[in-house]
Enzyme design. Structure first.
Site, PDB file in Angstrom:
ATOM      1  N   LYS A  43      -6.582   0.836  -9.903  1.00  9.90           N
ATOM      2  CA  LYS A  43      -5.250   0.806 -10.519  1.00  9.90           C
ATOM      3  C   LYS A  43      -4.794  -0.639 -10.608  1.00  9.90           C
ATOM      4  CE  LYS A  43      -0.361   1.953  -9.569  1.00  9.90           C
ATOM      5  NZ  LYS A  43       0.598   2.675  -8.707  1.00  9.90           N
ATOM      6  N   ASP A  90       5.221  -2.684 -11.711  1.00  7.17           N
ATOM      7  CA  ASP A  90       5.703  -1.300 -11.717  1.00  7.17           C
ATOM      8  C   ASP A  90       7.210  -1.275 -11.450  1.00  7.17           C
ATOM      9  OD1 ASP A  90       6.131   1.394 -11.530  1.00  7.17           O
ATOM     10  OD2 ASP A  90       5.084   1.645  -9.607  1.00  7.17           O
ATOM     11  N   LYS A 116      12.961   2.187 -10.371  1.00 10.89           N
ATOM     12  CA  LYS A 116      13.030   1.973  -8.918  1.00 10.89           C
ATOM     13  C   LYS A 116      14.359   1.305  -8.571  1.00 10.89           C
ATOM     14  CE  LYS A 116       8.092   1.263  -8.064  1.00 10.89           C
ATOM     15  NZ  LYS A 116       7.893   2.402  -7.152  1.00 10.89           N
ATOM     16  N   ASP A 153       1.146  -4.202  -7.534  1.00 12.29           N
ATOM     17  CA  ASP A 153       0.671  -2.859  -7.866  1.00 12.29           C
ATOM     18  C   ASP A 153      -0.668  -2.880  -8.615  1.00 12.29           C
ATOM     19  OD1 ASP A 153       1.227  -0.199  -7.393  1.00 12.29           O
ATOM     20  OD2 ASP A 153       2.318   0.102  -9.270  1.00 12.29           O
ATOM     21  N   ASP A 176       7.783   7.050 -12.573  1.00  8.05           N
ATOM     22  CA  ASP A 176       7.352   6.151 -11.495  1.00  8.05           C
ATOM     23  C   ASP A 176       6.052   6.631 -10.834  1.00  8.05           C
ATOM     24  OD1 ASP A 176       7.428   3.949  -9.876  1.00  8.05           O
ATOM     25  OD2 ASP A 176       8.984   4.720  -8.532  1.00  8.05           O
ATOM     26  N   GLU A 212       3.232   6.679 -12.083  1.00  8.41           N
ATOM     27  CA  GLU A 212       2.416   6.228 -13.220  1.00  8.41           C
ATOM     28  C   GLU A 212       0.970   5.957 -12.827  1.00  8.41           C
ATOM     29  OE1 GLU A 212       4.007   4.211 -11.324  1.00  8.41           O
ATOM     30  OE2 GLU A 212       2.527   2.639 -11.021  1.00  8.41           O
ATOM     31  N   ARG A 272      -1.190   7.594 -11.045  1.00  8.76           N
ATOM     32  CA  ARG A 272      -2.108   8.732 -11.205  1.00  8.76           C
ATOM     33  C   ARG A 272      -2.392   9.014 -12.673  1.00  8.76           C
ATOM     34  NH1 ARG A 272       1.799  12.572  -7.880  1.00  8.76           N
ATOM     35  NH2 ARG A 272       2.308  10.508  -7.080  1.00  8.76           N
TER      36      ARG A 272
HETATM   37  N1  BES Z   1       3.286   1.718  -6.957  1.00 15.34           N
HETATM   38  C1  BES Z   1       4.039   2.789  -6.417  1.00 15.34           C
HETATM   39  C2  BES Z   1       3.694   3.070  -4.966  1.00 15.34           C
HETATM   40  C3  BES Z   1       4.183   2.089  -3.953  1.00 15.34           C
HETATM   41  C4  BES Z   1       5.478   2.140  -3.487  1.00 15.34           C
HETATM   42  C5  BES Z   1       3.329   1.166  -3.411  1.00 15.34           C
HETATM   43  C6  BES Z   1       5.909   1.253  -2.515  1.00 15.34           C
HETATM   44  C7  BES Z   1       3.761   0.289  -2.429  1.00 15.34           C
HETATM   45  C8  BES Z   1       5.050   0.332  -1.983  1.00 15.34           C
HETATM   46  C9  BES Z   1       3.787   4.054  -7.204  1.00 15.34           C
HETATM   47  O1  BES Z   1       3.585   3.877  -8.556  1.00 15.34           O
HETATM   48  C10 BES Z   1       4.998   4.926  -7.041  1.00 15.34           C
HETATM   49  O2  BES Z   1       6.017   4.539  -7.533  1.00 15.34           O
HETATM   50  N2  BES Z   1       4.847   6.055  -6.362  1.00 15.34           N
HETATM   51  C11 BES Z   1       5.905   6.956  -6.128  1.00 15.34           C
HETATM   52  C12 BES Z   1       5.465   8.322  -6.572  1.00 15.34           C
HETATM   53  C13 BES Z   1       6.539   9.341  -6.588  1.00 15.34           C
HETATM   54  C14 BES Z   1       7.528   9.045  -7.695  1.00 15.34           C
HETATM   55  C15 BES Z   1       5.913  10.690  -6.793  1.00 15.34           C
HETATM   56  C16 BES Z   1       6.214   6.955  -4.642  1.00 15.34           C
HETATM   57  O3  BES Z   1       5.283   6.928  -3.834  1.00 15.34           O
HETATM   58  O4  BES Z   1       7.387   6.949  -4.297  1.00 15.34           O
HETATM   59 ZN    ZN Z   2       2.765   2.055  -9.111  1.00 17.32          ZN
HETATM   60 MN    MN Z   3       5.412   3.827  -9.658  1.00 19.70          MN
END
Ligand code: BES
Ligand code: ZN
Ligand code: MN
Length: 480
Positions: free
Chosen positions: A243, A248, A255, A266, A325, A327, A329
């Site tokens: 990824k 992001d 966010k 990211d 968010d 994204e 996956r």
């Molecule tokens: N890139 C983020 C995950 C992330 C968050 C990595 C904080 C490091 C620190 C990912 O794209 C994301 O936003 N994931 C969300 C998914 C949720 C919306 C289902 C998450 O984990 O909150």
């Molecule tokens: Zn992300």
């Molecule tokens: Mn995200």
């Protein structure tokens, strides 16, 4: 840093600084003339406790005596920690060339740990702070009675690759948009004989990667699919999927402002894939690897994907995008499907995928999910060997049920806000199917890890593990 091995004794090299180790309950293996080191130990100025440091001078060199603790507890991770401490003191002493005397009766993995700890600790991200560029230890010499040239060479190549991955991670999104990452991959690979193919946003859409393309739509920066191929020898074809969301923001499911700046990291999974493959090529490892890196920004705009939109992935799966968010996956789904089309026989994806894995495991272990016991066991074994720790999370049909969509086959966001790292893995599992697949969620380990050989910022997590795993696949050890 130039790294070399020698069978000369440290004082026979031209190093200006020598590191000599001492274990608890053991004496100094080689004293310098005048029994200075033994006297230092006896007086208590030098101590055998792990990481303890004392400095003296002999024959025109600085001698750093470093404690390694209890021999029975000593391992490559402790070697990294001790090497970081020695390197830190060497900098303070304005050393230019450092010779490590490898303690007696330790394995090649400890030798590698000494090199890694030194090279990783020497890393500085000074691109935007020229004043932070300072004098450095420009040469590391590893002295042992027996020939350690091979473990030293491998460790130096891999640690350099890990440091390059840290550079990529630390570089802000304005200076590393997807096209710049692709250009970088192309440039790096041309030096080492890795084949690179780059697909632009139009090509990504034309290929049928509707999930990846949906994420990319919101940004003015063009997305890139980066395909790397290294063929060192015929072996089961390993697909490494990364990824690389270069920023992001969350998209329309924006966010909150706290820590949003961290989302330049990211893309750390993609960086690990690019640099691991470069290291494998530099090592001429006998293995066949395909890298698939999905590079895009995730931004809100008038053209951005909207919650509720339904997109079709490369393999035909329809997906409701219920949270823009989630994204990662979406990008990975198409990259995994692509790797399958490229006839990869084993898959591993690596991604900063969920905040939930940070809550669960902190920055010590990355999360592992896998659909195949032997493949999982190999990943775990490589993790232990390299010190890049992973902890296995479960898969289960009940979790898979949670990512079924209401209007489409899958949803990228479950109704119940539970088990995010696991449902994210089940989402990816759908695209891997029955093919041996492992997934690493590195959201907690990719940056700001408080280990003595890291500073703040990107860690390059995964480079060592991926290289080890690929070499394992190439050697045919533990084949499923
Ligand atoms: N890139 C983020 C995950 C992330 C968050 C990595 C904080 C490091 C620190 C990912 O794209 C994301 O936003 N994931 C969300 C998914 C949720 C919306 C289902 C998450 O984990 O909150
Ligand atoms: Zn992300
Ligand atoms: Mn995200």
């Amino acid at each position: 840093m130039k790294v070399q091995a020698t069978t000369l004794s440290p004082l026979a090299t031209d190093a200006d600084t020598v590191a000599v180790a001492v274990f608890e309950g053991e004496g100094i293996a080689h004293d310098v003339p005048g029994e200075q080191l033994a006297a230092l130990l006896e007086s208590g100025e030098a101590k055998p406790e792990l990481g303890s440091l004392a400095v003296t001078h002999a024959e025109g060199r600085r001698i750093v005596v470093v404690g390694l603790g209890d021999r029975s507890q000593f391992d490559p991770e402790r070697a990294r920690v001790a090497a970081a401490a020695v390197h830190g003191r060497s900098l303070e002493l304005s050393a230019r060339s450092l010779c490590w005397e490898v303690p007696h009766h330790v394995g090649d993995d400890v030798v590698a740990g000494l090199v890694e700890g030194t090279v990783l600790h020497a890393y500085r991200f000074a691109r935007y702070k020229p004043e932070a560029r300072r004098d450095e230890v420009s040469r590391l010499i590893v002295s042992a009675h027996h020939d350690v040239a091979e473990p030293v060479r491998v460790a130096a190549v891999v640690a350099d690759a890990q440091n390059r991955a840290r550079d990529l991670g630390n570089t802000p999104a304005n200076d590393l948009p997807p096209a710049a990452l692709a250009d970088y991959a192309q440039e790096l690979s041309s030096r080492h004989g890795v084949g690179v193919e780059v697909f632009d946003e139009e090509a990504i859409g034309a290929l049928g990667m509707g999930a990846f393309a949906a994420v990319a739509r919101g940004s003015d920066q063009e997305a890139r699919l980066i395909r790397l191929e290294y063929e060192g020898a015929p072996s089961p074809r390993l697909g490494l999927i990364g990824k690389a969301v270069t920023f992001d923001s969350g998209g329309l499911s924006l966010k909150s402002r706290e820590k949003m700046q961290e989302m330049k990291f990211d893309m750390c999974g993609g960086a690990a894939v690019i640099e691991a493959i470069a290291a494998l090529a530099e090592l001429r490892a006998p293995v066949s690897v395909v890298g698939v890196v999905g590079a895009t920004e995730n931004l809100p705009s008038g053209s951005a994907v909207k919650p509720g939109d339904i997109v079709t992935a490369l393999d035909g799966t329809t997906i409701e995008v219920n949270d823009t968010d989630a994204e990662g996956r979406l990008v990975l789904a198409d990259c995994i499907a692509y790797a399958r089309r490229e006839r990869c026989e084993r898959l591993l994806d690596i991604a900063t995928l969920t905040g939930g894995i940070v809550i669960a495991l902190g920055s010590t272990h990355a999360g592992l999910a896998a659909n195949d016991e032997r493949w999982a066991a190999q990943v775990l074994d490589c993790s232990e060997r390299t010190g890049e720790l992973v902890w296995r999370m479960p898969l289960h049909p009940e979790y898979a049920e949670m990512v079924k969509g209401r209007y489409a086959q899958l949803t990228n966001h479950t109704v119940r806000r539970e088990a995010f790292p696991v449902t994210a893995a089940e989402f990816l599992h759908h695209f891997a199917g029955e093919l041996p697949w492992a997934h690493l969620d590195i959201a907690g380990t990719a940056w700001d890890v408080p280990r003595p050989y890291f500073d703040k910022g990107a860690t390059g997590f995964g480079v060592r593990l991926l290289v080890e795993l690929a070499r394992r696949v190439g050697s045919g050890a533990g084949d499923p």
